[in-house]
Write a protein that holds these residues in place. Sequence first.
Motif, short mmCIF file in Angstrom:
data_model
loop_
_atom_site.label_atom_id
_atom_site.label_comp_id
_atom_site.label_asym_id
_atom_site.label_seq_id
_atom_site.Cartn_x
_atom_site.Cartn_y
_atom_site.Cartn_z
N LEU A 48 -76.48 44.03 -30.66
CA LEU A 48 -75.78 42.63 -30.06
C LEU A 48 -76.21 41.43 -30.46
CD1 LEU A 48 -74.00 42.39 -27.37
CD2 LEU A 48 -75.26 42.93 -26.48
N THR A 49 -77.35 41.32 -30.47
CA THR A 49 -78.12 40.00 -31.10
C THR A 49 -77.31 39.50 -32.01
OG1 THR A 49 -80.42 40.80 -30.45
CG2 THR A 49 -80.52 39.13 -30.88
N GLU A 50 -77.12 40.04 -32.87
CA GLU A 50 -76.74 40.14 -34.07
C GLU A 50 -75.23 39.54 -34.06
OE1 GLU A 50 -76.12 38.68 -38.19
OE2 GLU A 50 -78.03 39.44 -37.07
N ALA A 51 -74.62 39.72 -33.53
CA ALA A 51 -72.91 39.76 -33.19
C ALA A 51 -73.20 38.09 -32.48
CB ALA A 51 -72.02 40.72 -32.46
N ASN A 52 -74.23 38.32 -31.35
CA ASN A 52 -74.13 37.32 -30.64
C ASN A 52 -74.07 35.73 -31.07
OD1 ASN A 52 -73.13 37.88 -28.14
ND2 ASN A 52 -75.64 38.23 -27.80
N ARG A 53 -75.38 35.69 -32.51
CA ARG A 53 -75.61 34.64 -33.79
C ARG A 53 -74.53 34.56 -34.27
NH1 ARG A 53 -77.05 34.30 -38.47
NH2 ARG A 53 -76.34 36.43 -38.51
N VAL A 54 -73.94 35.35 -34.77
CA VAL A 54 -72.45 35.04 -35.64
C VAL A 54 -71.59 34.37 -34.68
CG1 VAL A 54 -70.72 36.05 -36.77
CG2 VAL A 54 -73.11 36.57 -37.13
N ALA A 55 -71.48 34.12 -33.76
CA ALA A 55 -70.47 34.16 -32.31
C ALA A 55 -70.93 33.01 -32.63
CB ALA A 55 -70.12 34.98 -31.61
N LEU A 56 -72.10 32.27 -31.89
CA LEU A 56 -72.50 31.31 -31.70
C LEU A 56 -72.72 30.03 -33.43
CD1 LEU A 56 -73.73 29.48 -30.14
CD2 LEU A 56 -76.06 30.28 -30.30
N GLU A 57 -73.06 31.44 -34.14
CA GLU A 57 -72.47 29.46 -35.29
C GLU A 57 -71.29 29.24 -36.00
OE1 GLU A 57 -74.50 32.29 -38.61
OE2 GLU A 57 -76.11 31.70 -37.77
N GLY A 58 -70.22 30.61 -35.49
CA GLY A 58 -68.83 30.09 -35.50
C GLY A 58 -68.66 29.09 -34.55
N ALA A 59 -68.53 29.40 -32.87
CA ALA A 59 -68.78 28.54 -32.28
C ALA A 59 -69.22 27.20 -32.32
CB ALA A 59 -69.26 28.80 -30.57
N GLN A 60 -70.27 26.94 -32.87
CA GLN A 60 -71.36 25.81 -33.79
C GLN A 60 -70.26 24.88 -34.59
OE1 GLN A 60 -74.89 26.46 -34.45
NE2 GLN A 60 -75.87 26.00 -32.32
N LEU A 61 -69.59 26.05 -35.79
CA LEU A 61 -69.06 25.82 -36.69
C LEU A 61 -67.62 24.81 -36.30
CD1 LEU A 61 -68.93 25.35 -39.89
CD2 LEU A 61 -67.53 27.17 -39.65
N MET A 67 -65.54 18.00 -33.78
CA MET A 67 -66.11 16.23 -33.69
C MET A 67 -65.87 15.32 -35.04
SD MET A 67 -67.99 14.01 -31.99
CE MET A 67 -68.88 14.95 -31.27
N GLU A 68 -65.61 16.43 -35.75
CA GLU A 68 -65.32 15.67 -37.86
C GLU A 68 -63.53 15.69 -37.45
OE1 GLU A 68 -65.65 17.69 -40.08
OE2 GLU A 68 -67.87 17.84 -40.06
N ILE A 69 -63.61 15.64 -37.06
CA ILE A 69 -61.87 15.27 -36.32
C ILE A 69 -61.61 14.22 -35.63
CG2 ILE A 69 -59.64 15.90 -35.17
CD1 ILE A 69 -60.32 18.74 -36.22
N MET A 70 -62.11 14.34 -34.28
CA MET A 70 -62.04 12.92 -33.84
C MET A 70 -62.52 12.01 -34.05
SD MET A 70 -60.84 13.57 -30.54
CE MET A 70 -61.90 13.01 -29.15
N GLN A 71 -63.77 11.80 -34.89
CA GLN A 71 -64.31 10.78 -35.67
C GLN A 71 -62.60 10.25 -35.82
OE1 GLN A 71 -68.12 12.27 -37.43
NE2 GLN A 71 -68.79 11.70 -35.44
N GLU A 72 -62.35 10.99 -36.99
CA GLU A 72 -61.75 10.37 -38.07
C GLU A 72 -60.28 9.68 -36.88
OE1 GLU A 72 -60.48 13.89 -40.20
OE2 GLU A 72 -62.47 14.17 -41.62
#
Length: 100
Positions: A48-61, A67-72
């Motif tokens: 569960l911890t690993e799945a949450n870590r992967v999900a958080l990394e995806g959300a951050q990406l 943010m890049e699209i908004m800045q462009e």
Amino acid sequence: MVEKTTKAGTAPFMPEFDIKKLMGDMKIPAMPDVEAVLAAHKRNLDALTEANRVALEGAQLVARRHMEIMQETMSGLTSTLKELAGNQPRRCVPPSRPSC
């Protein structure tokens, strides 16, 4: 008629019911291996911890890309507005002001 009474002075509810026989016939399952149960729970929590870590990394990406699209978009909008403002002819001020 006289009813049989128990020690408390009430008639027995089920006189043929023998709790000792019932408990003697009941098979109680063996206690599970506590170490095995704890190990299984630890593996579940680790997964569960690993799945949450992967999900958080995806959300951050996704957030970074958003943010890049908004800045462009804002950069393009700013340059477009500057071009539009620079391409417009200067408007003359009313005669009360002598600059044109």
